[in-house]
Design a protein around this motif. Structure first.
Motif, PDB file in Angstrom:
ATOM      1  N   VAL A   1      -9.701   1.970  -0.175  1.00 28.24           N
ATOM      2  CA  VAL A   1     -10.780   2.736  -0.816  1.00 28.24           C
ATOM      3  C   VAL A   1     -10.281   4.139  -1.174  1.00 28.24           C
ATOM      4  CG1 VAL A   1     -13.059   3.756  -0.481  1.00 28.24           C
ATOM      5  CG2 VAL A   1     -12.608   1.416   0.295  1.00 28.24           C
ATOM      6  N   ASP A   2      -9.549   4.755  -0.266  1.00 29.34           N
ATOM      7  CA  ASP A   2      -9.012   6.100  -0.491  1.00 29.34           C
ATOM      8  C   ASP A   2      -8.091   6.113  -1.711  1.00 29.34           C
ATOM      9  OD1 ASP A   2      -8.301   8.733  -0.177  1.00 29.34           O
ATOM     10  OD2 ASP A   2      -7.091   8.432   1.626  1.00 29.34           O
ATOM     11  N   LEU A   3      -7.151   5.182  -1.765  1.00 30.56           N
ATOM     12  CA  LEU A   3      -6.204   5.127  -2.883  1.00 30.56           C
ATOM     13  C   LEU A   3      -6.906   4.806  -4.189  1.00 30.56           C
ATOM     14  CD1 LEU A   3      -3.254   3.167  -1.203  1.00 30.56           C
ATOM     15  CD2 LEU A   3      -3.369   5.615  -1.673  1.00 30.56           C
ATOM     16  N   CYS A   4      -7.870   3.919  -4.111  1.00 27.10           N
ATOM     17  CA  CYS A   4      -8.562   3.473  -5.313  1.00 27.10           C
ATOM     18  C   CYS A   4      -9.302   4.626  -5.992  1.00 27.10           C
ATOM     19  CB  CYS A   4      -9.537   2.357  -4.946  1.00 27.10           C
ATOM     20  SG  CYS A   4     -10.034   1.368  -6.350  1.00 27.10           S
ATOM     21  N   LEU A   5      -9.937   5.469  -5.207  1.00 30.55           N
ATOM     22  CA  LEU A   5     -10.757   6.541  -5.766  1.00 30.55           C
ATOM     23  C   LEU A   5     -10.015   7.868  -5.888  1.00 30.55           C
ATOM     24  CD1 LEU A   5     -14.162   5.753  -4.025  1.00 30.55           C
ATOM     25  CD2 LEU A   5     -13.385   5.132  -6.321  1.00 30.55           C
ATOM     26  N   SER A   6      -8.735   7.876  -5.573  1.00 31.69           N
ATOM     27  CA  SER A   6      -7.927   9.090  -5.714  1.00 31.69           C
ATOM     28  C   SER A   6      -7.504   9.296  -7.165  1.00 31.69           C
ATOM     29  CB  SER A   6      -6.666   8.991  -4.847  1.00 31.69           C
ATOM     30  OG  SER A   6      -6.971   9.111  -3.478  1.00 31.69           O
ATOM     31  N   PRO A   7      -7.304  10.567  -7.575  1.00 30.78           N
ATOM     32  CA  PRO A   7      -6.682  10.814  -8.881  1.00 30.78           C
ATOM     33  C   PRO A   7      -5.305  10.155  -8.915  1.00 30.78           C
ATOM     34  CG  PRO A   7      -7.548  12.844  -7.932  1.00 30.78           C
ATOM     35  CD  PRO A   7      -7.612  11.808  -6.851  1.00 30.78           C
ATOM     36  N   LYS A   8      -4.898   9.669 -10.083  1.00 27.38           N
ATOM     37  CA  LYS A   8      -3.641   8.921 -10.199  1.00 27.38           C
ATOM     38  C   LYS A   8      -2.598   9.751 -10.953  1.00 27.38           C
ATOM     39  CE  LYS A   8      -5.806   5.233  -8.555  1.00 27.38           C
ATOM     40  NZ  LYS A   8      -7.180   5.728  -8.446  1.00 27.38           N
ATOM     41  N   SER A   9      -1.364   9.661 -10.495  1.00 25.97           N
ATOM     42  CA  SER A   9      -0.265  10.317 -11.207  1.00 25.97           C
ATOM     43  C   SER A   9       1.052   9.603 -10.892  1.00 25.97           C
ATOM     44  CB  SER A   9      -0.146  11.790 -10.807  1.00 25.97           C
ATOM     45  OG  SER A   9       0.991  12.358 -11.416  1.00 25.97           O
ATOM     46  N   ASN A  10       1.777   9.227 -11.934  1.00 30.03           N
ATOM     47  CA  ASN A  10       3.107   8.641 -11.751  1.00 30.03           C
ATOM     48  C   ASN A  10       4.186   9.583 -12.275  1.00 30.03           C
ATOM     49  OD1 ASN A  10       2.738   8.485 -14.490  1.00 30.03           O
ATOM     50  ND2 ASN A  10       3.170   6.306 -14.688  1.00 30.03           N
ATOM     51  N   SER A  11       3.830  10.870 -12.424  1.00 29.11           N
ATOM     52  CA  SER A  11       4.719  11.820 -13.097  1.00 29.11           C
ATOM     53  C   SER A  11       6.036  12.024 -12.358  1.00 29.11           C
ATOM     54  CB  SER A  11       4.010  13.167 -13.258  1.00 29.11           C
ATOM     55  OG  SER A  11       3.645  13.696 -11.991  1.00 29.11           O
ATOM     56  N   SER A  12       6.009  12.043 -11.031  1.00 30.71           N
ATOM     57  CA  SER A  12       7.233  12.375 -10.287  1.00 30.71           C
ATOM     58  C   SER A  12       8.279  11.269 -10.416  1.00 30.71           C
ATOM     59  CB  SER A  12       6.902  12.647  -8.818  1.00 30.71           C
ATOM     60  OG  SER A  12       6.233  11.535  -8.249  1.00 30.71           O
ATOM     61  N   TYR A  13       7.871  10.012 -10.213  1.00 30.61           N
ATOM     62  CA  TYR A  13       8.897   8.972 -10.288  1.00 30.61           C
ATOM     63  C   TYR A  13       9.277   8.667 -11.737  1.00 30.61           C
ATOM     64  CZ  TYR A  13       6.356   4.685 -11.684  1.00 30.61           C
ATOM     65  OH  TYR A  13       5.683   3.711 -12.374  1.00 30.61           O
ATOM     66  N   GLN A  14       8.347   8.911 -12.668  1.00 33.03           N
ATOM     67  CA  GLN A  14       8.705   8.769 -14.081  1.00 33.03           C
ATOM     68  C   GLN A  14       9.749   9.808 -14.465  1.00 33.03           C
ATOM     69  OE1 GLN A  14       8.015   6.146 -15.639  1.00 33.03           O
ATOM     70  NE2 GLN A  14       5.939   6.054 -16.470  1.00 33.03           N
ATOM     71  N   ALA A  15       9.628  10.999 -13.908  1.00 35.74           N
ATOM     72  CA  ALA A  15      10.613  12.046 -14.168  1.00 35.74           C
ATOM     73  C   ALA A  15      11.982  11.642 -13.628  1.00 35.74           C
ATOM     74  CB  ALA A  15      10.153  13.356 -13.528  1.00 35.74           C
TER      75      ALA A  15
ATOM     76  N   LEU B   1       0.827  -1.213   0.000  1.00 38.49           N
ATOM     77  CA  LEU B   1       0.000   0.000   0.000  1.00 38.49           C
ATOM     78  C   LEU B   1       0.860   1.262   0.000  1.00 38.49           C
ATOM     79  CD1 LEU B   1      -2.981  -0.896   2.369  1.00 38.49           C
ATOM     80  CD2 LEU B   1      -2.912  -0.877  -0.125  1.00 38.49           C
ATOM     81  N   LEU B   2       1.997   1.211   0.700  1.00 39.64           N
ATOM     82  CA  LEU B   2       2.897   2.360   0.687  1.00 39.64           C
ATOM     83  C   LEU B   2       3.481   2.576  -0.709  1.00 39.64           C
ATOM     84  CD1 LEU B   2       4.785   1.879   4.077  1.00 39.64           C
ATOM     85  CD2 LEU B   2       3.051   3.610   3.542  1.00 39.64           C
ATOM     86  N   VAL B   3       3.841   1.479  -1.359  1.00 38.46           N
ATOM     87  CA  VAL B   3       4.355   1.587  -2.728  1.00 38.46           C
ATOM     88  C   VAL B   3       3.295   2.191  -3.651  1.00 38.46           C
ATOM     89  CG1 VAL B   3       5.093   0.263  -4.755  1.00 38.46           C
ATOM     90  CG2 VAL B   3       6.013  -0.300  -2.491  1.00 38.46           C
ATOM     91  N   ILE B   4       2.067   1.671  -3.546  1.00 39.55           N
ATOM     92  CA  ILE B   4       0.978   2.146  -4.397  1.00 39.55           C
ATOM     93  C   ILE B   4       0.720   3.638  -4.173  1.00 39.55           C
ATOM     94  CG2 ILE B   4      -1.506   1.949  -4.820  1.00 39.55           C
ATOM     95  CD1 ILE B   4      -1.202  -1.060  -4.092  1.00 39.55           C
ATOM     96  N   ALA B   5       0.755   4.041  -2.893  1.00 37.80           N
ATOM     97  CA  ALA B   5       0.441   5.431  -2.560  1.00 37.80           C
ATOM     98  C   ALA B   5       1.363   6.402  -3.284  1.00 37.80           C
ATOM     99  CB  ALA B   5       0.530   5.640  -1.046  1.00 37.80           C
ATOM    100  N   TYR B   6       2.642   6.031  -3.392  1.00 36.48           N
ATOM    101  CA  TYR B   6       3.599   6.944  -4.014  1.00 36.48           C
ATOM    102  C   TYR B   6       3.832   6.656  -5.486  1.00 36.48           C
ATOM    103  CZ  TYR B   6       4.514   8.895   0.544  1.00 36.48           C
ATOM    104  OH  TYR B   6       4.371   9.549   1.734  1.00 36.48           O
ATOM    105  N   GLU B   7       3.674   5.389  -5.891  1.00 38.65           N
ATOM    106  CA  GLU B   7       3.910   5.038  -7.292  1.00 38.65           C
ATOM    107  C   GLU B   7       2.716   5.384  -8.174  1.00 38.65           C
ATOM    108  OE1 GLU B   7       4.704   1.124 -10.154  1.00 38.65           O
ATOM    109  OE2 GLU B   7       4.949   0.942  -7.971  1.00 38.65           O
ATOM    110  N   ASP B   8       1.517   5.085  -7.705  1.00 38.58           N
ATOM    111  CA  ASP B   8       0.336   5.211  -8.565  1.00 38.58           C
ATOM    112  C   ASP B   8      -0.517   6.443  -8.288  1.00 38.58           C
ATOM    113  OD1 ASP B   8       0.536   2.787 -10.186  1.00 38.58           O
ATOM    114  OD2 ASP B   8       0.286   1.732  -8.303  1.00 38.58           O
ATOM    115  N   ILE B   9      -0.567   6.886  -7.056  1.00 41.92           N
ATOM    116  CA  ILE B   9      -1.373   8.084  -6.731  1.00 41.92           C
ATOM    117  C   ILE B   9      -0.482   9.314  -6.773  1.00 41.92           C
ATOM    118  CG2 ILE B   9      -2.554   9.292  -4.858  1.00 41.92           C
ATOM    119  CD1 ILE B   9      -3.003   5.573  -5.675  1.00 41.92           C
TER     120      ILE B   9
END
Length: 423
Positions: free
Chosen positions: A322-336, A279-287
């Motif tokens: 539920v919070d992570l699932c319905l949050s807007p998603k962005s991987n822009s920072s780690y992709q950068a 969940l920690l990975v998802i929070a920063y990687e996907d959200i």
């Protein structure tokens, strides 16, 4: 010695195999091998109770080759030597090697030449992913076939066959199986035919005949007798990593119900550490910057879950999912960052501009270190136009903002303004 019903009902030929039509159906690969009498060594991988041993014994029965069974973990090199000697005398032996992923180098080195000359047709069985767990030397000499969980229809077909078979099944017993009891057998065993057959046999053997002389099996009796296989998975098995992957991809895809389903499977397996880490990975990687507050809330939820332990840990974990699932998603920072790392790995580094270099030592000014550096806090806007990247990367652009969340939309606007000023 009493042999379990699941053992007695093993198919004698390919045509008797339940399920696995993608392998043994008309015109499919194993059916073709048997019909052409051109068998090659193979590895069958899939969940327990799905028919790996049955396929091996059916192949042997359909080809009339000698059939031997060994376990890679418990049987010795000497046991393999006995099979090899038999193969020399009889011509060909089909060897079912269970837990083939645990084959050590000594046994492997002994087997390889016998696989090469075709005296031994190896059928390896494993619940592990062969692309990860099987030694490349064995893998390169075998064909890999996935054995899939049986459907409810497949299991019902096998159960009905066992109830009618008077030779090795339960056909001589006056069994009356209720529809709900049958349905439970087909569903609760989660595609494991072995568990379904052995549960049925226990129910038949332990239930007294009623006044009509029948062995009446109700839902309650089947529930009591069925040694219910966990609907989760082995925490060290390949399926475990599939569930973890499915959880992340479901959250990334914003499917709340699927996400909660995979979370429930991990909770049922009792794997709190893996859930929290993932969940920690998802929070920063996907959200990420799509909703940074959700990442902070996930850290709090994980901390609470670790302090609470199961069963209460499921409560903050469900909040986080539920919070992570319905949050807007962005991987822009780690992709950068990955884009910047790619440049570095290709040798695109360059010298740090002199005005950015450390000047906190005597004589730094003589080397032009830190000279002409402009302090951004002196500007009312919070930034001052100056070069930060090395000369050879001066025009590099790594960060590409996403516009999925309000927070990153604001960042994107500021990013655009700063870039306009600096160009």
């Amino acid at each position: 010695m009493h042999q379990p019903l699941a053992f007695r009902m093993r198919p004698k030929t390919i045509d008797q195999i339940v399920g696995q039509k993608h392998l043994v159906g008309d015109g499919k690969i194993i059916q073709r091998m048997v019909q052409a009498k051109m068998l090659s060594s193979m590895i069958l991988y899939g969940p327990p109770g799905t028919g790996k041993t049955s396929i091996a014994s059916a192949i042997a029965g359909s080809t009339n080759y000698a059939f031997r069974m060994l376990n890679a973990a418990t049987d010795t090199k000497k046991d393999l030597q006995i099979v090899a000697e038999e193969a020399k005398m009889s011509g060909t032996v089909i060897l079912l090697l269970d837990e083939v992923h645990r084959l050590d180098k000594v046994k492997q080195d002994f087997l390889l030449p016998h696989l090469e000359n075709g005296r031994i047709i190896l059928i390896g069985a494993t619940t592990e992913n062969p692309y990860i767990s099987i030694n490349p030397a064995i893998r390169s000499r075998t064909q890999l076939f996935e054995v899939k969980p049986l459907t409810e229809h497949d299991i019902e077909e096998a159960l009905q066959r066992a109830l009618k078979d008077q030779e090795v099944g339960l056909g001589n017993e006056p069994v009356l199986l209720d529809d709900l009891a049958l349905l439970h057998l087909t569903r609760a065993t989660n595609g494991d035919l072995r568990s379904a057959l052995n549960g049925l046999e226990l129910a038949v053997c332990s239930t007294k005949k009623n006044a009509d002389g029948q062995i009446h099996l109700t839902l309650a009796i089947i529930e009591e007798c069925l040694q219910l296989k966990s609907l989760t998975h082995d925490k060290n098995g390949d399926a475990h990593y599939d569930v973890i992957s499915a959880l992340q991809k479901s959250i990334r895809g914003s499917d709340v119900n699927a996400s909660l389903h995979y979370l429930a499977r991990l909770v049922a397996a009792g794997d709190l550490m893996t859930i929290c880490r993932r969940l920690l990975v998802i929070a920063y990687e996907d959200i990420g910057l799509g909703n940074p507050a959700a990442a902070a809330r996930t850290v709090s939820a994980v901390t609470a879950a670790e302090k609470l332990g199961f069963p209460e840990a499921r409560i903050p974990l469900s909040h986080a999912v539920v919070d992570l699932c319905l949050s807007p998603k962005s991987n822009s920072s780690y992709q950068a960052l990955d884009a910047a790392l790619a440049d570095i790995r290709e040798g695109k580094v360059g010298d740090i501009p002199d005005h950015l270099r450390d000047n906190h030592y005597h004589g730094a000014d003589k080397l032009s270190r830190g000279v002409d550096y402009h302090y951004p806090h002196d500007s009312p806007h919070g930034w001052i136009k100056q070069q930060y990247l090395p000369d050879r990367l001066r025009q590099a652009k790594y960060y590409e903002p996403k516009l999925t969340g309000k927070y990153e939309q604001a960042l994107a606007q500021r990013y655009h303004v700063i870039n306009q000023e600096n160009n």
